[in-house]
Design a protein around this motif. Sequence first.
Motif: not given
Length: 573
Positions: A228-230, A297, A300
């Motif tokens: 999902h590249r999350q 956050n 990331v």
Amino acid sequence: MSSLFVIQGRDQGKRFELSGPMATVGRDNSNAIQLHDSEISRHHAELIAHGAEIELVDLESSNGSFVNSQRVERQILRSGDRLQLGRTLMIFTSSEGASGAELVEGIDIVRPDNDVTGSRIVSAVGQEEDGVPGAATLEATPWLARARSNLDVMYHTALAASHTLDIDQLLQRIMDLIFEWVAADRGCVMLVDQETDELVPKVRRDRHADRVEKMEISRTILDYVLQHRQGVLTSDASEDERWEAAGSIVRMGVREAICVPMQGRYGVVGIIYIDTYTPPGRFIQGSANRFTQQHLNLMVAIGHQAALAVEDTSYYSAMVQAERLAAIGQTIAMLSHHIKNILQGIRGGSYLIEEGLRETDHDIIAKGWGIVEKNQEKISNLVMDMLSYSKERVPEMVPADIEELVSDVVELMQTRADDANVRLQWSPTGAIPQLTFDPNAIHRAILNVVTNAIDACEEVEGGRVCVRTQYDVQEGTVRVLVEDSGPGISPEDINRIFSVFESRKGSRGTGLGLAVSQKIMMEHDGDITVESTPGKGSRFCLCLPAVPAAQENSPTLHNLHGSSRLGPDSNTQ
């Protein structure tokens, strides 16, 4: 000219120029652009020129063609596009658009006395200053404190990324920053192997170094992040609907973890994982969660920053590799050319010797042997120059007579000068004491320059080479001057004569002599300079420190031995 530069894959570092109207790309060697990638079709795609534009056309390949991660059948490429075929990733660079030289003409640097803006410096900060500039002036509210903390972490992350080209050091520094900011117990960074697409652990960090145990990371959470590249944050895997009940993250009892992708410009290059850890047999009831959405956050953002640094380093490594291969190719081509000429000379001499033996003619035998002997000297000089240039060495400093050494060079080259109808003159001062230097190295440096001077005068009527010495007690230097009446050196060539393989003597020169001489002089903390006037001749000056032999154990000589010397890659031109 447009080009494709391979930044990922087995052909990493290669650059393909797109000069014709059409070029095919594929695995087969019949393609103009052959890529050694098993996932690429034999004839995978075509690159068709439409004026200044280049169009990519997929040839119904098995695995497709991708531009900027999107599968395409036909696509006009723009400069900077990422072209992926199989496991090979390439950057397209277009030739269209204004050049950098044209664009910079629109920049005007205003002198202080003409600055009409009246601007003034209000504040300044250095790159090494701790923390975020101006952070201390912010009002100490919780929101601003969090924002300042986040900005501080990103500032230090960017600083770490800009200060190293070593991937392992970079990742270790980033992991240290994460542990300073968040109360994680364990963490690791894994990079994607380009050949296998498997995650390979690179850095691990444990807050409690006294109880380091085997670290098991759930494949379930890794696959989710990669797919999902999350980035994900989990505080209770058994209640998180993203994870199947049979998944490894649930079976392992992972309660709190953050896992984020290292998403760069060209894809995911790795993963950063941190978690809280409770040793088996221990249970902490009612413990508050340590990780929040704010942590996720920022993790990331850190992952993205780290990925960009990894990609930049890989790109730099590919460029270095490409330049290294190009340099090796040039070296082999040049040496092969010179060796071929020498072998042709030896073969010609051998033929004359065979003819003389067949006819029992000693004159022909002597002539043939003379040719062989001359070419043996050439190959010997070539090998010695190669060894001198390629090997980093510290001069063997011993007392020696510089004028006796120059006299030996002149005597050695007298026969060659006579054969070339060049008048060789030697003018010693007779007043230079014994100095301390490496006589073998300096002998070779002077020999190369004198040889070049004689060769330069060979085609000149009444050619003359004058060698003399100068001793300056006040400056503490000794100079060997070599002047010739040859054709001289043009201004555009004079800055290149000390470069490797730069020779204006055709098949007679190797392009190593002057480069070797300059290297030897620099190893002695000296230098070699040249003055030349086209049509009138040149003058070379070899200058080195004049360290008297009596000062062999003095601080001056000690400093000369221990000083930092420039190697072959530091040639100044």
